[in-house]
Design a protein around this motif. Structure first.
Motif, PDB file in Angstrom:
ATOM      1  N   LEU A   1       0.679 -11.644  18.993  1.00 27.84           N
ATOM      2  CA  LEU A   1       1.224 -10.932  17.836  1.00 27.84           C
ATOM      3  C   LEU A   1       1.907  -9.632  18.272  1.00 27.84           C
ATOM      4  O   LEU A   1       2.984  -9.294  17.774  1.00 27.84           O
ATOM      5  CB  LEU A   1       0.102 -10.627  16.835  1.00 27.84           C
ATOM      6  N   GLU A   2       1.280  -8.920  19.190  1.00 23.12           N
ATOM      7  CA  GLU A   2       1.847  -7.653  19.671  1.00 23.12           C
ATOM      8  C   GLU A   2       3.194  -7.886  20.353  1.00 23.12           C
ATOM      9  O   GLU A   2       4.161  -7.167  20.094  1.00 23.12           O
ATOM     10  CB  GLU A   2       0.872  -6.988  20.637  1.00 23.12           C
ATOM     11  N   GLN A   3       3.263  -8.897  21.214  1.00 25.78           N
ATOM     12  CA  GLN A   3       4.504  -9.188  21.915  1.00 25.78           C
ATOM     13  C   GLN A   3       5.595  -9.646  20.960  1.00 25.78           C
ATOM     14  O   GLN A   3       6.764  -9.242  21.075  1.00 25.78           O
ATOM     15  CB  GLN A   3       4.261 -10.258  22.987  1.00 25.78           C
ATOM     16  N   SER A   4       5.245 -10.499  19.999  1.00 27.83           N
ATOM     17  CA  SER A   4       6.228 -11.005  19.044  1.00 27.83           C
ATOM     18  C   SER A   4       6.750  -9.886  18.148  1.00 27.83           C
ATOM     19  O   SER A   4       7.942  -9.843  17.831  1.00 27.83           O
ATOM     20  CB  SER A   4       5.604 -12.112  18.185  1.00 27.83           C
ATOM     21  N   ALA A   5       5.854  -8.978  17.763  1.00 27.09           N
ATOM     22  CA  ALA A   5       6.272  -7.845  16.933  1.00 27.09           C
ATOM     23  C   ALA A   5       7.221  -6.942  17.709  1.00 27.09           C
ATOM     24  O   ALA A   5       8.232  -6.462  17.170  1.00 27.09           O
ATOM     25  CB  ALA A   5       5.054  -7.059  16.461  1.00 27.09           C
ATOM     26  N   LYS A   6       6.917  -6.702  18.996  1.00 30.08           N
ATOM     27  CA  LYS A   6       7.788  -5.865  19.821  1.00 30.08           C
ATOM     28  C   LYS A   6       9.158  -6.509  19.992  1.00 30.08           C
ATOM     29  O   LYS A   6      10.197  -5.837  19.887  1.00 30.08           O
ATOM     30  CB  LYS A   6       7.148  -5.632  21.194  1.00 30.08           C
ATOM     31  N   THR A   7       9.176  -7.827  20.267  1.00 31.33           N
ATOM     32  CA  THR A   7      10.451  -8.522  20.443  1.00 31.33           C
ATOM     33  C   THR A   7      11.288  -8.459  19.169  1.00 31.33           C
ATOM     34  O   THR A   7      12.501  -8.222  19.214  1.00 31.33           O
ATOM     35  CB  THR A   7      10.204  -9.992  20.839  1.00 31.33           C
ATOM     36  N   SER A   8      10.649  -8.667  18.020  1.00 28.90           N
ATOM     37  CA  SER A   8      11.359  -8.597  16.735  1.00 28.90           C
ATOM     38  C   SER A   8      11.951  -7.203  16.520  1.00 28.90           C
ATOM     39  O   SER A   8      13.110  -7.066  16.111  1.00 28.90           O
ATOM     40  CB  SER A   8      10.415  -8.951  15.584  1.00 28.90           C
ATOM     41  N   ALA A   9      11.151  -6.174  16.776  1.00 26.10           N
ATOM     42  CA  ALA A   9      11.633  -4.801  16.602  1.00 26.10           C
ATOM     43  C   ALA A   9      12.777  -4.488  17.566  1.00 26.10           C
ATOM     44  O   ALA A   9      13.771  -3.852  17.178  1.00 26.10           O
ATOM     45  CB  ALA A   9      10.478  -3.815  16.815  1.00 26.10           C
ATOM     46  N   ASP A  10      12.656  -4.948  18.818  1.00 31.72           N
ATOM     47  CA  ASP A  10      13.719  -4.714  19.801  1.00 31.72           C
ATOM     48  C   ASP A  10      15.027  -5.341  19.351  1.00 31.72           C
ATOM     49  O   ASP A  10      16.098  -4.729  19.456  1.00 31.72           O
ATOM     50  CB  ASP A  10      13.322  -5.301  21.159  1.00 31.72           C
ATOM     51  N   LYS A  11      14.952  -6.577  18.850  1.00 33.04           N
ATOM     52  CA  LYS A  11      16.164  -7.262  18.412  1.00 33.04           C
ATOM     53  C   LYS A  11      16.783  -6.575  17.198  1.00 33.04           C
ATOM     54  O   LYS A  11      18.011  -6.453  17.094  1.00 33.04           O
ATOM     55  CB  LYS A  11      15.855  -8.731  18.112  1.00 33.04           C
ATOM     56  N   LEU A  12      15.954  -6.127  16.266  1.00 32.24           N
ATOM     57  CA  LEU A  12      16.485  -5.434  15.085  1.00 32.24           C
ATOM     58  C   LEU A  12      17.173  -4.129  15.473  1.00 32.24           C
ATOM     59  O   LEU A  12      18.233  -3.789  14.933  1.00 32.24           O
ATOM     60  CB  LEU A  12      15.353  -5.169  14.088  1.00 32.24           C
ATOM     61  N   LYS A  13      16.590  -3.396  16.408  1.00 31.21           N
ATOM     62  CA  LYS A  13      17.221  -2.152  16.877  1.00 31.21           C
ATOM     63  C   LYS A  13      18.556  -2.452  17.552  1.00 31.21           C
ATOM     64  O   LYS A  13      19.531  -1.715  17.371  1.00 31.21           O
ATOM     65  CB  LYS A  13      16.279  -1.431  17.846  1.00 31.21           C
ATOM     66  N   PHE A  14      18.579  -3.535  18.337  1.00 29.40           N
ATOM     67  CA  PHE A  14      19.826  -3.916  19.009  1.00 29.40           C
ATOM     68  C   PHE A  14      20.893  -4.283  17.982  1.00 29.40           C
ATOM     69  O   PHE A  14      22.028  -3.788  18.059  1.00 29.40           O
ATOM     70  CB  PHE A  14      19.560  -5.098  19.944  1.00 29.40           C
ATOM     71  N   PHE A  15      20.549  -5.147  17.026  1.00 29.17           N
ATOM     72  CA  PHE A  15      21.536  -5.596  16.051  1.00 29.17           C
ATOM     73  C   PHE A  15      21.993  -4.464  15.135  1.00 29.17           C
ATOM     74  O   PHE A  15      23.126  -4.481  14.647  1.00 29.17           O
ATOM     75  CB  PHE A  15      20.967  -6.749  15.226  1.00 29.17           C
ATOM     76  N   ARG A  16      21.127  -3.487  14.911  1.00 28.59           N
ATOM     77  CA  ARG A  16      21.527  -2.340  14.085  1.00 28.59           C
ATOM     78  C   ARG A  16      22.726  -1.638  14.697  1.00 28.59           C
ATOM     79  O   ARG A  16      23.661  -1.228  13.997  1.00 28.59           O
ATOM     80  CB  ARG A  16      20.348  -1.372  13.960  1.00 28.59           C
ATOM     81  N   LEU A  17      22.713  -1.487  16.027  1.00 26.51           N
ATOM     82  CA  LEU A  17      23.832  -0.834  16.708  1.00 26.51           C
ATOM     83  C   LEU A  17      24.976  -1.797  16.999  1.00 26.51           C
ATOM     84  O   LEU A  17      26.144  -1.411  16.943  1.00 26.51           O
ATOM     85  CB  LEU A  17      23.354  -0.212  18.021  1.00 26.51           C
ATOM     86  N   ALA A  18      24.651  -3.058  17.312  1.00 25.84           N
ATOM     87  CA  ALA A  18      25.683  -4.013  17.722  1.00 25.84           C
ATOM     88  C   ALA A  18      26.482  -4.563  16.553  1.00 25.84           C
ATOM     89  O   ALA A  18      27.675  -4.859  16.690  1.00 25.84           O
ATOM     90  CB  ALA A  18      25.045  -5.167  18.495  1.00 25.84           C
TER      91      ALA A  18
END
Length: 214
Positions: free
Chosen positions: A51-68
């Motif tokens: 759960l911790e890893q999946s939550a981190k991956t989801s947050a990382d992708k959202l931060k990336f897409f916010r800028l991209a």
């Protein structure tokens, strides 16, 4: 670009975002289901780690897409390069077997340049299907942002329709969730009075852009 084309592009970008988020969000759902039924302490700990890893991956992708893809609200007309570096490092970290080499010689870049840099990084990363090196460079020179991304590895996988999208030469019907980001970059470059280019060989994919600032 007419209203229908704008709606199609927005829909395809949303499809791409949903596709990339489906895996980590799905893993969250699976982890919660396992946790609800599991009683063994060791297995519960493994579920929590998932759960911790999946939550981190989801947050990382959202931060990336916010800028991209997004408006990157809160940054004004330019974005700190450290923000772009952080989301790129997270993206590469999730990919495994790819080494990132960062060489951006400025503290801030215009929002449009950051969009190009991050999407180039994503395209380059997607091309490294067997791992390799992702080199990213950018600088402000002569009133323009100059960006180059080089993806090098034992096998380069690059869809030529993405290349046509970067050059704003998509055939009717070729706009898809796979080509939408590249098409967006082509429109952004044209609006700014700049240009994009790419070079492909068996060993590397090189993506370049020159975008006038202001």
């Amino acid at each position: 670009m007419n209203e229908t084309d704008q709606l199609d592009l927005a829909a395809m970008l949303c499809s791409r975002l949903c596709h990339d988020l489906l895996s980590p969000v799905g893993a969250l759902t699976n982890g919660l289901e396992l946790l609800a039924d599991e009683r063994d302490p060791e297995m519960r700990q493994k579920c929590l780690e998932l759960l911790e890893q999946s939550a981190k991956t989801s947050a990382d992708k959202l931060k990336f897409f916010r800028l991209a893809f997004g408006a990157a609200g809160g940054f004004g007309q330019s974005v700190p390069v450290d923000e772009a570096k952080a989301v790129t490092e997270a993206l590469v970290g999730d990919a495994k077997r790819v080494e990132l080499k960062w060489g951006v010689a400025t503290d801030r870049l215009p929002k449009g340049a950051v969009k190009v840099l991050l999407n180039f990084a994503q395209i380059g990363l997607d091309a490294l299907v067997r791992g390799g090196t992702l080199e990213i460079g950018a600088e402000s020179r002569g009133g323009s942002s100059e960006i180059v991304v080089r993806a090098a590895g034992p096998r380069i996988a690059f869809d030529q329709t993405i290349g046509r999208a970067l050059e704003n030469r998509l055939d009717p019907g070729e706009l898809s969730s796979r080509t939408a980001a590249a098409h967006m970059l082509a429109l952004l470059a044209r609006q700014a009075g700049g240009g994009l280019q790419y070079m492909l060989s068996d060993e590397a994919l090189i993506l370049g852009a020159v975008l006038p600032e202001g």
